[in-house]
Motif scaffolding. Structure first.
Motif, PDB file in Angstrom:
ATOM      1  N   SER A 275      38.666 -53.993 -46.412  1.00  0.00           N
ATOM      2  CA  SER A 275      37.829 -53.139 -48.060  1.00  0.00           C
ATOM      3  C   SER A 275      38.909 -53.934 -48.801  1.00  0.00           C
ATOM      4  O   SER A 275      40.242 -53.945 -48.856  1.00  0.00           O
ATOM      5  N   TRP A 276      38.511 -54.691 -49.838  1.00  0.00           N
ATOM      6  CA  TRP A 276      39.146 -55.824 -50.827  1.00  0.00           C
ATOM      7  C   TRP A 276      40.051 -54.521 -51.392  1.00  0.00           C
ATOM      8  O   TRP A 276      41.208 -54.411 -51.592  1.00  0.00           O
ATOM      9  N   GLU A 277      39.703 -53.228 -51.868  1.00  0.00           N
ATOM     10  CA  GLU A 277      39.985 -52.626 -53.004  1.00  0.00           C
ATOM     11  C   GLU A 277      40.984 -51.375 -52.074  1.00  0.00           C
ATOM     12  O   GLU A 277      42.433 -51.212 -52.394  1.00  0.00           O
ATOM     13  N   THR A 278      40.822 -51.226 -50.744  1.00  0.00           N
ATOM     14  CA  THR A 278      42.046 -50.776 -50.128  1.00  0.00           C
ATOM     15  C   THR A 278      43.375 -51.426 -49.918  1.00  0.00           C
ATOM     16  O   THR A 278      44.658 -52.003 -50.346  1.00  0.00           O
ATOM     17  N   ALA A 279      43.103 -53.036 -49.762  1.00  0.00           N
ATOM     18  CA  ALA A 279      44.103 -54.193 -49.559  1.00  0.00           C
ATOM     19  C   ALA A 279      44.662 -54.051 -50.658  1.00  0.00           C
ATOM     20  O   ALA A 279      46.035 -53.744 -51.206  1.00  0.00           O
ATOM     21  N   GLU A 280      43.802 -54.312 -51.990  1.00  0.00           N
ATOM     22  CA  GLU A 280      44.810 -54.042 -53.306  1.00  0.00           C
ATOM     23  C   GLU A 280      45.714 -52.821 -53.844  1.00  0.00           C
ATOM     24  O   GLU A 280      47.302 -53.401 -54.548  1.00  0.00           O
ATOM     25  N   ASP A 281      44.895 -51.678 -53.188  1.00  0.00           N
ATOM     26  CA  ASP A 281      46.144 -50.891 -53.300  1.00  0.00           C
ATOM     27  C   ASP A 281      47.422 -50.488 -52.356  1.00  0.00           C
ATOM     28  O   ASP A 281      48.363 -49.477 -52.965  1.00  0.00           O
ATOM     29  N   CYS A 282      47.655 -51.850 -51.472  1.00  0.00           N
ATOM     30  CA  CYS A 282      48.799 -51.779 -50.387  1.00  0.00           C
ATOM     31  C   CYS A 282      49.297 -52.759 -51.632  1.00  0.00           C
ATOM     32  O   CYS A 282      50.633 -52.630 -51.109  1.00  0.00           O
ATOM     33  N   VAL A 283      48.384 -54.412 -51.721  1.00  0.00           N
ATOM     34  CA  VAL A 283      49.880 -54.470 -52.686  1.00  0.00           C
ATOM     35  C   VAL A 283      50.497 -54.156 -54.141  1.00  0.00           C
ATOM     36  O   VAL A 283      51.478 -54.496 -54.835  1.00  0.00           O
ATOM     37  N   ASP A 284      49.658 -53.366 -54.941  1.00  0.00           N
ATOM     38  CA  ASP A 284      49.971 -52.544 -55.921  1.00  0.00           C
ATOM     39  C   ASP A 284      51.112 -51.692 -56.029  1.00  0.00           C
ATOM     40  O   ASP A 284      51.000 -51.180 -57.200  1.00  0.00           O
TER      41      ASP A 284
ATOM     42  N   PHE B 259      41.753 -62.817 -49.509  1.00  0.00           N
ATOM     43  CA  PHE B 259      42.507 -62.200 -49.793  1.00  0.00           C
ATOM     44  C   PHE B 259      43.967 -62.407 -49.478  1.00  0.00           C
ATOM     45  O   PHE B 259      44.899 -62.361 -50.742  1.00  0.00           O
ATOM     46  N   ALA B 260      44.871 -62.869 -48.973  1.00  0.00           N
ATOM     47  CA  ALA B 260      46.082 -63.073 -48.246  1.00  0.00           C
ATOM     48  C   ALA B 260      46.348 -64.436 -49.329  1.00  0.00           C
ATOM     49  O   ALA B 260      47.296 -64.629 -49.592  1.00  0.00           O
TER      50      ALA B 260
ATOM     51  N   PHE C 294      47.269 -63.042 -53.354  1.00  0.00           N
ATOM     52  CA  PHE C 294      48.006 -62.379 -53.545  1.00  0.00           C
ATOM     53  C   PHE C 294      49.023 -62.898 -52.711  1.00  0.00           C
ATOM     54  O   PHE C 294      49.570 -63.270 -51.661  1.00  0.00           O
ATOM     55  N   ASP C 295      50.441 -62.707 -53.387  1.00  0.00           N
ATOM     56  CA  ASP C 295      52.027 -62.903 -52.386  1.00  0.00           C
ATOM     57  C   ASP C 295      52.132 -61.489 -52.033  1.00  0.00           C
ATOM     58  O   ASP C 295      51.645 -60.788 -52.072  1.00  0.00           O
ATOM     59  N   ALA C 296      53.347 -61.852 -50.903  1.00  0.00           N
ATOM     60  CA  ALA C 296      53.350 -60.798 -49.991  1.00  0.00           C
ATOM     61  C   ALA C 296      52.451 -59.976 -49.337  1.00  0.00           C
ATOM     62  O   ALA C 296      52.370 -59.044 -48.902  1.00  0.00           O
ATOM     63  N   VAL C 297      51.564 -60.668 -48.958  1.00  0.00           N
ATOM     64  CA  VAL C 297      50.603 -60.722 -47.904  1.00  0.00           C
ATOM     65  C   VAL C 297      50.400 -61.609 -46.673  1.00  0.00           C
ATOM     66  O   VAL C 297      50.139 -62.424 -46.617  1.00  0.00           O
ATOM     67  N   GLU C 298      51.368 -60.867 -45.429  1.00  0.00           N
ATOM     68  CA  GLU C 298      50.650 -62.002 -43.866  1.00  0.00           C
ATOM     69  C   GLU C 298      49.630 -60.980 -43.852  1.00  0.00           C
ATOM     70  O   GLU C 298      49.342 -59.748 -43.405  1.00  0.00           O
TER      71      GLU C 298
END
Length: 531
Positions: free
Chosen positions: A91-100, A125-126, A129-133
């Protein structure tokens, strides 16, 4: 709390036990005595769980403890990471929540996906965004637990959050949860949850029950019981993970992890004020798949992990607080056996003359699981009645599935991690009937017996027969509308049977006949469906 549970249960056995044993002892013949004896023992177990439900819910309304918290400044300096396991459900939205997250943390996507479209979406997605592995492995060994263990051993952070792909977390989730690590013995912090806004009418209706469960069953565990780790929306101390030897690689890795770290002196904390959103299954097919997972995972836990925990240095209260809920799901096996015993009572022509007090005690414990719904939804009576009716049909219909899976595991079968579909599935009724023949056959048998003998049995049987058709719940068709109407029938039959039997105890046999005719016609259920 458990003192109240056990005292009230013991009192009920002392009050009504001689009556039940006297009736069982008065039966002529070994078969009749065995059947009635089994019924008596089953009712005693049902009483125990009914009293447990009542006491837990009463304690849920008592003043709640507020665990100690660190200051925001102290939490800000804690080294943490966010882990997002995914398997063909990114889920792109869930992953964005994690990044934010306001906390400075790297997001690690643990991608076990086998479908190329999801792997490409994760990579996209990776790169955005920065700080995503992204962490991938060669096999799905150990399922979710295996993916977590594989990733954590490579991550340097002292704390890590676990977020599911259907979860929505607030920007302050991680930092607020870290504040609860105020003591070195806190091994994990479990966040509170509400159901997300969903378009599915199935999820909108039944998701309310999950919200009430989180509110009434979870907070008081900080004071009275054992805080469960529920596998997502939680933050783990890495040192506790190490001491436990990682997540046990079984289906119920969350519960097994919580009990294992307790053996090493760690405990969990429930953070009532840190609230995440989670999806309720979109349709009946998704719920059926999830129930398969729960049935297999719970049975596997009971076999492999519960004996170990019961021997640990945890308190008696903590052991009871784990044993009661995990043994509850396998009770569906006892439930089906109980139905067969009731059928045998009618088939053998036995007359059981229980007192009004005994009957009232049984009905009260039968209704105990819905007590919190009656209280929390009291200002919305129409919604409450609809929720109770549909819940009765849906949850009762899942019992044969649970029994079949439990027996498979007990016979040495492997538990399998069934991923719950995150969107509505286009499965047809005929497919669902083919994959759950035990449910359909059970429904035919129990319904036929219920037509001849007993309305509550007809309630159970009608729920079993409805199971394959319930996948039509969200669809717009004439057949779907009829399914939504017929879903009221199990509760209708149950209530008519309970009231009719109760009145017959007081000598009102004419009402019993009228109630039976009304129930068998099904008109009451169909009319209620128009509300």
């Amino acid at each position: 709390m458990y003192g109240w549970v056990l005292s009230l249960w013991t009192g009920s056995l002392l009050l009504f036990g001689p009556e039940a044993l006297g009736i069982a002892g008065s039966m002529n013949g070994f078969l009749a005595g065995s059947v009635v004896g089994f019924l008596v023992v089953s009712v005693a177990v049902f009483w125990l769980y009914g009293i447990y439900n009542i006491v837990v819910q009463v304690f849920g309304y008592l003043p709640r403890s507020r665990p100690e918290k660190l200051s925001l400044e102290e939490a800000r300096g804690m080294d943490a990471a966010v882990l997002l396991p995914t398997f063909n459900d990114f889920s792109w939205e869930t992953a964005e929540d994690c990044v934010d997250q306001v906390h400075d943390a790297t997001l690690y996507i643990l991608d076990d996906s086998t479908e190329q479209e999801y792997r490409e979406l994760v990579d996209e997605f990776a790169e955005s965004f920065d700080a995503v592995e992204v962490i991938r492995r060669d096999s799905r060994e150990g399922f979710k637990a295996g993916a977590l263990n594989h990733a954590i051993q490579m991550i340097e952070a002292d704390y890590f959050a676990i977020v599911d792909s259907d979860e929505r977390i607030s920007p302050g989730f991680l930092r607020q949860a870290l504040r609860y690590f105020s003591s070195p013995d806190v091994g994990f912090v479990q966040a509170n949850h509400d159901t997300n806004e969903q378009s599915s009418r199935f999820a909108q209706l039944l998701g309310k029950g999950i919200d009430i469960h989180w509110d009434r069953y979870m907070p008081q565990r900080n004071r009275y019981g054992f805080v469960m780790f529920l596998g997502h929306g939680a933050v783990i101390r890495k040192e506790a993970w190490k001491m436990a030897g990682g997540f046990p690689e079984i289906v119920s890795e969350d519960l097994a992890f919580a009990t294992r770290i307790r053996e090493n002196g760690y405990r969990g904390v429930f953070a009532e004020d840190v609230v995440c959103g989670e999806d309720f299954p979109e349709d009946y097919y998704a719920m059926w798949k999830r129930h398969l997972k729960w049935s297999a995972g719970t049975t596997e836990y009971i076999i492999k992990e519960l004996p170990r925990f019961l021997k640990s240095r945890a308190t008696v209260t903590e052991k009871l607080d784990v044993a009661f809920p995990v043994l509850n799901l396998p009770l569906s096996t006892l439930f089906l056996a109980y139905i067969l015993a009731v059928t045998a009572v009618f088939g053998l022509g036995l007359e059981l003359d229980f007192s009004p007090g005994f009957y009232g005690m049984t009905v009260a414990t039968l209704a105990s699981p819905v007590l919190s719904f009656l209280v929390d939804m009291r200002d919305k009576p129409r919604q409450l009645v609809k929720f109770l009716a549909v819940s009765t049909a849906v949850y009762c219909s899942l019992a044969p599935t649970a029994v079949k899976k439990i027996v498979e595991i007990l016979r040495g079968g492997d538990a399998f991690f069934h991923t719950t579909p995150k969107q509505e599935n286009g499965v047809h009724v005929s497919h669902q009937a083919r994959v759950m023949p035990f449910t359909v056959v059970s429904g035919v048998f129990v319904s036929l017996v219920g037509l001849v003998y007993d309305l509550p049995l007809l309630a159970v049987g009608s729920a079993f027969l409805l199971a394959p058709a319930l996948i039509l719940w969200n669809r717009e068709s004439k057949g779907s509308r009829w399914v939504r109407r017929l879903a009221w029938m199990p509760l209708t039959f149950l209530l008519l049977g309970v009231v009719g039997t109760g009145l017959s105890i007081f000598g009102y046999s004419d009402f019993v006949t009228a109630a039976g005719l009304a129930g068998l016609s099904g008109l009451s259920g169909i009319q209620l469906a128009r509300v």
